[in-house]
Design an enzyme around this catalytic site. Structure first.
Site: not given
Ligand SMILES: *[C@@H]1O[C@H](CO)[C@@H](O)[C@H](O)[C@H]1NC(C)=O
Ligand SMILES: *[C@@H]1O[C@H](CO)[C@@H](O)[C@H](O)[C@H]1NC(C)=O
Ligand SMILES: *[C@@H]1O[C@H](CO)[C@@H](O)[C@H](O)[C@H]1NC(C)=O
Ligand SMILES: *[C@@H]1O[C@H](CO)[C@@H](O)[C@H](O)[C@H]1NC(C)=O
Ligand SMILES: *[C@@H]1O[C@H](CO)[C@@H](O)[C@H](O)[C@H]1NC(C)=O
Ligand SMILES: *[C@@H]1O[C@H](CO)[C@@H](O)[C@H](O)[C@H]1NC(C)=O
Ligand SMILES: *[C@@H]1O[C@H](CO)[C@@H](O)[C@H](O)[C@H]1NC(C)=O
Ligand SMILES: *[C@@H]1O[C@H](CO)[C@@H](O)[C@H](O)[C@H]1NC(C)=O
Ligand SMILES: *[C@@H]1O[C@H](CO)[C@@H](O)[C@H](O)[C@H]1NC(C)=O
Length: 775
Positions: A136, A199, A518
């Site tokens: 990620d 994220h 996600s």
């Protein structure tokens, strides 16, 4: 006709609890609503400041108190006030309402609780041995979600490392690496595994974060946690301002497998389909599988268009995104007790007060040239303030709310026939709820005086952005596999990343509420970690099977793409701990599958680096029906008769002496048989095989038809969906594979064409210099 509506968010009980516990001299966040945007060109913030100055007695305490000024679309502010101050402000001219800020409890916890993985279900001794590797944007290592208080040293099997460039590991985050093969740094990127984007901190804390008090701009508050808070995190930063490159992804898989992670979580994917071995995630996850590691990956955010699913290799778990939770869903209750839920990020509370509900078409401002046909859409300037003031207005269009605001309405309910899946949340300048066109008709009926029963609006649905199947490469493997919460998920955030998608706010936040596959992927990764902790020796395929066969059935009426939207259903981690039977598969099974897909021995030897051979023993060449997959997909050539034979083997992981009986559901025109239909086991680990035959008439232009095969003993339910189709409404290209992608790692291509139906460059768009690997 005018009727009353009650409009409130879902947690009125929480609010009253707070009100009862109020320490009346303590300043608490209040929301002051002052109606429409002031016409005069003065700074609203200074007006708000002046109000606070007057009530609080000094400029400096006014400054300390003011949290937000609302003034772009409507007028109001949020400030920290005592009860007495709030009450004084509520009496001032121009002030419509003053309300204590509502405490929305937790979202992440809520999503895990929604999945029934409550903290009391945790505690398996192996939990702290499970290592989740995340590919990620890195993590923010000092984030409270990664506090290692109470953690022992990393498990002995851990062979990873911690790159210390601006990064310190602890006993929670036990490893970190970063990969930037392009040496390209933009948008605040720093050469470190530290997350400057947000994220990665979000996905890692969703899968594995410890329990922590989370607060989102003072507006949402509660305890956030990951699925398995005792598990460990290994960070593989592969994504940067420009995206995530294949080279880095592969390197990260390479390291993660060797480092000894147990589960790999990959919330990224490619925009276009490619063959399994052209795709770094398919390749990496294949090697993970060979090493006993399950890869959980996001299905993509390209829905609701068909054949958009990414990460569809049969050895990965492909996760769609669904709604869970009505935390940010306004609830609207009509006077007759009907309740509608709508979508909005709503920071207002009508405090349980009832307001009249009217239809926009009844509130036309004829002076302004409006008419019922215009006013029904509540367009700006079309509404009569004489009629709208103090009311909630039902509007037949998705609009910005200004028409109602300017006419002094209290709130709005919107239903737009063109917005069939109103599942993206927006922020409105006044209390607003966005409901489905169908519910909109019920509201209209209600306003017009008839009482129509309303169907249950509470079941989870797959969000429209979630990518849909079928698989672009192997139509006989059903994808996505499963769905998990992916809408409005509250989890950790990087404090140096822009904070808010909903508010134009540049302040730093440690938590954020975001949506995407996600976000659903780490839910599945956490669930897989939970099963792995209970069954450390289970293979990746067994864990995946357990998650799929125990999934909660989704309501087909709410998800028109059926299994192409949700796969086997919504993940149910606690049930997955005890699935009864599993459909296991080894590397050899996937190799047999690949042989059937046209990969030859020389190709496979390149992939495996061993002496794997295609044995040609496939019962039905070219079809994937022999792979021991925990779902069934039968693609029929147009105009051909329905005919498929599936071979499956189940392994008993429940009580030694168990007897399972098959039940089969298929819509009328398709027949199916399960042979044998009773399976008797006398040992744990014993396997039994069965054959499923599916037959039916010739079909043409047949969209997905879905059925299921369910094995049950006295306590377990082992459910596998079975779909038949030969037509994908809205598929962006024909069933033609003549122009395959040439994005390629491998020189060789499968020669068998029959199973690669959707693989055409048309869907892929322009090839980018850097593949965008973000979901
Ligand atoms: C969660 O558990 C409750 C009570 O045990 C049960 O009624 C409910 O159906 C379960 N929900 C899911 C999604 O399994
Ligand atoms: C970690 O958690 C412990 C115990 O809850 C707490 O005392 C400590 O301050 C926390 N550390 C950080 C850096 O948040
Ligand atoms: C570490 O990262 C932070 C956050 O991006 C940055 O402000 C700081 O300059 C970095 N420190 C070093 C030594 O690179
Ligand atoms: C909101 O409800 C509380 C408790 O019922 C009541 O005390 C308060 O006056 C109400 N506030 C407004 C603005 O209606
Ligand atoms: C109707 O529209 C006119 C022109 O925009 C405006 O001046 C008037 O105030 C409106 N009337 C009402 C009752 O809203
Ligand atoms: C493959 O088979 C050959 C001959 O059977 C043998 O010499 C070789 O060691 C094998 N290679 C591997 C990687 O097993
Ligand atoms: C299973 O059944 C067999 C035969 O009835 C019996 O001998 C055996 O003890 C049973 N095993 C268990 C674990 O109950
Ligand atoms: C299933 O289909 C296969 C091949 O189409 C056939 O040989 C077999 O007899 C069928 N079995 C049953 C139980 O219908
Ligand atoms: C394997 O397949 C590739 C094309 O997909 C072909 O070039 C190669 O010659 C094949 N190898 C053998 C041994 O058939």
């Amino acid at each position: 006709m005018v009727k009353t509506a009650m409009f409130s968010l879902l947690y009125p009980l929480l609010l009253s609890a707070l009100v009862l516990n109020c320490q009346c001299q303590e300043r608490k966040l209040h929301v002051v609503y002052m109606g429409g945007r002031p016409q005069e060109d003065v700074s609203v913030a200074s007006k708000h400041h002046a109000i606070l100055h007057k009530v609080l007695g000094s400029a400096s305490s006014a400054k300390d108190s003011l949290v937000y000024s609302y003034g772009r679309s409507f007028n109001g502010f949020a400030a920290k006030l005592t009860n007495e101050e709030a009450s004084r402000i509520s009496e001032m001219e121009g002030v419509i309402s003053v309300n204590l800020n509502r405490v929305h409890k937790l979202h992440t916890t809520r999503s895990w609780d929604f999945l029934n993985l409550t903290t009391n279900k945790l505690g398996a001794p192996q939990e702290s041995d499970v290592i989740i590797g995340l590919l990620d944007t890195g993590v923010w290592p000092e984030h409270p979600s990664f506090n290692d208080t109470g953690f022992g040293p990393p498990p002995a099997k851990w062979k990873g490392t911690c790159t210390t460039a601006n990064f310190t590991c602890n006993n929670k985050i036990i490893g970190s690496r970063y990969y930037n093969s392009e040496n390209a740094y933009y948008d605040g990127d720093i050469p470190s595994a530290r997350d400057t984007e947000g994220h990665g901190t979000h996905t890692a804390s969703t899968a594995s974060g410890v329990e922590v008090e989370a607060e989102y701009f003072g507006l949402a508050k509660g305890v956030a946690r990951g699925g398995v808070p005792r598990s460990r995190i290994a960070v593989y930063k592969v994504c940067w301002g420009y995206g995530c490159s294949s080279a880095d992804i592969l390197k990260a898989f390479d390291d993660a497998i060797a480092d000894g992670v147990d589960i790999i979580s990959v919330s990224l994917g490619s925009d276009w389909p490619s063959d399994y071995f052209d795709d770094p995630i398919a390749i990496g996850s294949f090697h993970a599988l060979r090493n006993g590691i399950l890869t959980s990956s996001s299905a993509g955010n390209s829905g609701p268009f068909p054949v958009t699913v990414s990460n569809y290799a049969p050895w990965t778990l492909t996760v769609a995104a669904s709604t869970i939770d009505r935390k940010f869903v306004a609830r609207m209750e009509l006077g007759n007790g009907q309740i509608f839920t709508g979508i909005t990020i709503n920071t207002f509370d009508l405090n349980g007060t009832s307001y009249p509900l009217i239809w926009g078409g009844d509130a036309a401002n004829y002076t302004a040239g409006s008419s019922p046909d215009i006013a029904r859409f509540c367009l700006t300037g079309a509404m009569s303030s004489d009629i709208v003031a103090g009311k909630i207005v039902f509007c037949e269009a998705l609009w910005d709310g200004s028409g109602i605001l300017m006419a002094n309405g209290v709130g709005t309910i919107m239903a737009d026939p063109l917005v069939v899946n109103p599942d993206d949340a927006f922020s409105w300048p006044l209390p607003a709820t966005l409901i489905s066109p169908e519910d909109g008709r019920s509201v209209l009926e209600y306003i017009k005086g008839s009482d129509d029963a309303l169907k249950d609006a509470m079941a989870p649905t797959v969000v429209s952005f979630s990518s849909r199947g079928p698989s672009p490469i192997t139509p006989d493997i059903l994808k996505p596999d499963i769905t998990a919460p992916g809408v409005d998920i509250l989890a950790g955030w990087s404090p140096v990343s822009p904070s808010s998608v909903y508010y134009a706010d540049t302040r730093s936040t440690l938590f954020n509420i975001i949506s995407g596959t996600s976000m659903s992927c780490p839910h599945a990764s956490g669930a897989a970690a939970f099963v792995k902790a209970v069954h450390p020796n289970w293979s990746p395929a067994a864990i995946k099977s357990a998650l799929m066969t125990t999934a909660t059935i989704m309501d087909p009426r709410k998800n028109q793409d059926l299994e192409f939207a949700y796969g086997s259903g919504q993940i149910n981690p606690v049930a997955a701990r005890d699935p009864g039977l599993v459909f296991d598969a080894s590397e050899a099974d996937y190799i047999t599958f690949l042989c059937g897909q046209g990969y030859n021995t020389s190709m496979l030897r390149l992939v495996t680096g061993d002496n794997s051979t295609c044995t040609n023993s496939l019962p039905i060449p070219g079809r994937a029906w022999g792979l021991n997959y925990p779902s069934f997909s039968l693609y029929v050539e147009d105009g051909q008769t329905i005919m498929g034979t599936f071979f499956r083997t189940v392994t008993n992981v429940g009580p030694a002496n168990s007897t399972y009986t098959a039940s089969l559901y298929m819509p009328g025109f398709i027949s199916a048989t399960v042979e044998p239909s009773v399976l008797t086991f006398s040992d744990v680990g014993e396997t039994k095989t069965f054959i499923v035959n599916v037959t039916g008439p010739a079909i043409s232009q047949q969209p997905i038809v879905s059925g299921a095969i369910t094995w049950t003993d006295s306590t377990h339910v082992v459910r596998t969906p079975l779909v038949v189709y030969n037509y994908i409404p809205g598929a962006p290209y024909n069933l033609d594979d003549s122009e395959e992608s040439s994005f390629s790692m491998t020189k060789e291509k499968p020669t068998f064409k029959g199973s690669s139906l959707y693989h055409k460059s048309g869907i892929m768009g322009q090839r980018k210099a850097h593949p965008q690997f973000f979901n």
